[in-house]
Scaffold this active site. Structure first.
Site, PDB file in Angstrom:
ATOM      1  N   HIS A 109      -8.210  -4.645  -1.284  1.00  0.00           N
ATOM      2  CA  HIS A 109      -7.035  -4.038  -0.660  1.00  0.00           C
ATOM      3  C   HIS A 109      -6.825  -4.606   0.749  1.00  0.00           C
ATOM      4  CE1 HIS A 109      -4.108  -0.686  -0.283  1.00  0.00           C
ATOM      5  NE2 HIS A 109      -4.418  -0.760   0.994  1.00  0.00           N
ATOM      6  N   SER A 128       0.838  -1.191   0.000  1.00  0.00           N
ATOM      7  CA  SER A 128       0.000   0.000   0.000  1.00  0.00           C
ATOM      8  C   SER A 128       0.881   1.251   0.000  1.00  0.00           C
ATOM      9  CB  SER A 128      -0.949  -0.038   1.203  1.00  0.00           C
ATOM     10  OG  SER A 128      -1.919   0.968   1.126  1.00  0.00           O
ATOM     11  N   ASP A 164      -9.421  -3.355  -5.893  1.00  0.00           N
ATOM     12  CA  ASP A 164      -8.657  -2.376  -5.119  1.00  0.00           C
ATOM     13  C   ASP A 164      -8.519  -1.125  -5.979  1.00  0.00           C
ATOM     14  OD1 ASP A 164      -6.825  -0.879  -3.682  1.00  0.00           O
ATOM     15  OD2 ASP A 164      -5.286  -2.422  -3.617  1.00  0.00           O
TER      16      ASP A 164
END
Length: 327
Positions: free
Chosen positions: A299, A168, A269
């Site tokens: 995600h 991320s 995501d």
């Protein structure tokens, strides 16, 4: 296999059945209030980390010299009990949209990787936005890389086999670290592992515009994340945002001479497309890249470790790190 559809405000999502069952248990993260999200994360991690098996490794918390004029950087060092000379090393950069998270967030995965791969891991507790916007967090990561090189002998680390890993926002910082140390002719990285990386402040990809209500991360989270991270110097989407802040802005020519990469993305995501596009641009720049996109995922769905797709994701990450770090 019958796959149920989860309906959001804008579209339907074909989540993997094992993941779908747990979605309702995942708390909502409101990134308009970083302090509140941090509290939620800390509470979650405190209970979760208390149950982690830490056998086979030693763990040390310490502070290392920070960037010029900046505070020391807290790091957590993971070392196999059966350590040997010239082990591979990995800088681990946690996620959290640049505004939340800590070494505790990634503690479980760092423990697993250290034990499973027999490597030394240095996890970075970099400064967070909005209190410390770009480039504070990136500079902390670079200071950690420099310290790891300078301390290689005491860490029993081979300086030719140091890589970086992040997911991320941590994946975005990992990509930026590879660019920064190349630009500065600093310590070299042999590998970069970028899991569902946050790379592009412009928020114009299909996945970013379509996935407005997905679990853990959505378009609204991304908008707040970039606003906090870029601070007062830059505005998200404006032409002057540098590629060290948002690596997706780097041209193909600016991506040359970077270390080999492993890039993974999740199907539902918002960050999916920017990760895929970045991987393709790296390939066009002559960088060796392995790209995986996992179906039915969202995600951070890898946190649901018992799901088959999550086990596969972790197994393939380990294989990529073995190759990239020369284990």
């Amino acid at each position: 296999m019958q796959v149920n559809l989860v309906t959001g405000n804008s579209m339907e999502y074909n989540y993997d059945p094992e993941l779908q069952q747990a979605i309702k248990l995942i708390p909502e993260f409101d990134f308009t209030d970083p302090a509140a999200v941090r509290c939620i994360m800390e509470d979650l991690m405190e209970g979760f980390n208390a149950e982690i098996d830490q056998s086979g490794i030693t763990i040390c918390n310490r502070k290392i010299p920070g960037p010029d004029g900046a505070p020391e950087v807290p790091v957590r060092i993971y070392t196999p009990v059966t350590s040997s000379d010239n082990m591979a090393g990995l800088i681990y950069i946690h996620g959290g949209g640049f505004v939340v998270g800590s070494v505790d967030t990634e503690h479980a995965r760092a423990v697993e990787l250290c034990r499973d791969l027999g490597i030394v891991i240095v996890s970075v507790n970099y400064r967070l936005a909005p209190e410390n916007p770009f480039p504070a967090g990136l500079e902390d990561c670079y200071a950690t890389l420099c310290w790891m090189y300078e301390s290689a002998t005491s860490l029993n680390v081979d300086v030719e086999r140091i890589g970086v890993n992040g997911g991320s926002a941590g994946g975005g910082l990992a990509a930026a670290l590879a660019l920064l140390t190349r630009d500065r002719r600093g310590p070299s990285l042999c590998f970069q592992s970028l899991a569902f990386p946050e790379l592009d402040d412009r928020l114009k990809t299909y996945s970013m515009q379509a996935f407005t209500d997905t679990p853990v991360w959505n378009r609204g989270s991304a908008i707040n994340s970039w606003r906090f991270y870029l601070g007062e110097l830059y505005a998200p989407g404006e032409d002057n945002v540098p590629y060290l802040a948002a690596p997706a802005r780097a041209t193909v020519d600016q991506l040359k001479e970077l270390p080999p990469a492993y890039v993974s993305t999740m199907e539902f995501d918002p960050l999916r497309d920017e990760g895929i596009i970045y991987a393709m641009n790296l390939m066009q720049a002559g960088v060796n890249v392995e790209l995986h996109s996992y179906p039915g995922t969202f995600h951070g769905s890898g946190m649901l470790v018992k799901a088959d797709v999550s086990r596969r994701e972790y197994a393939e990450l380990k294989l990529a790190l073995r190759r990239g770090l020369g284990i």
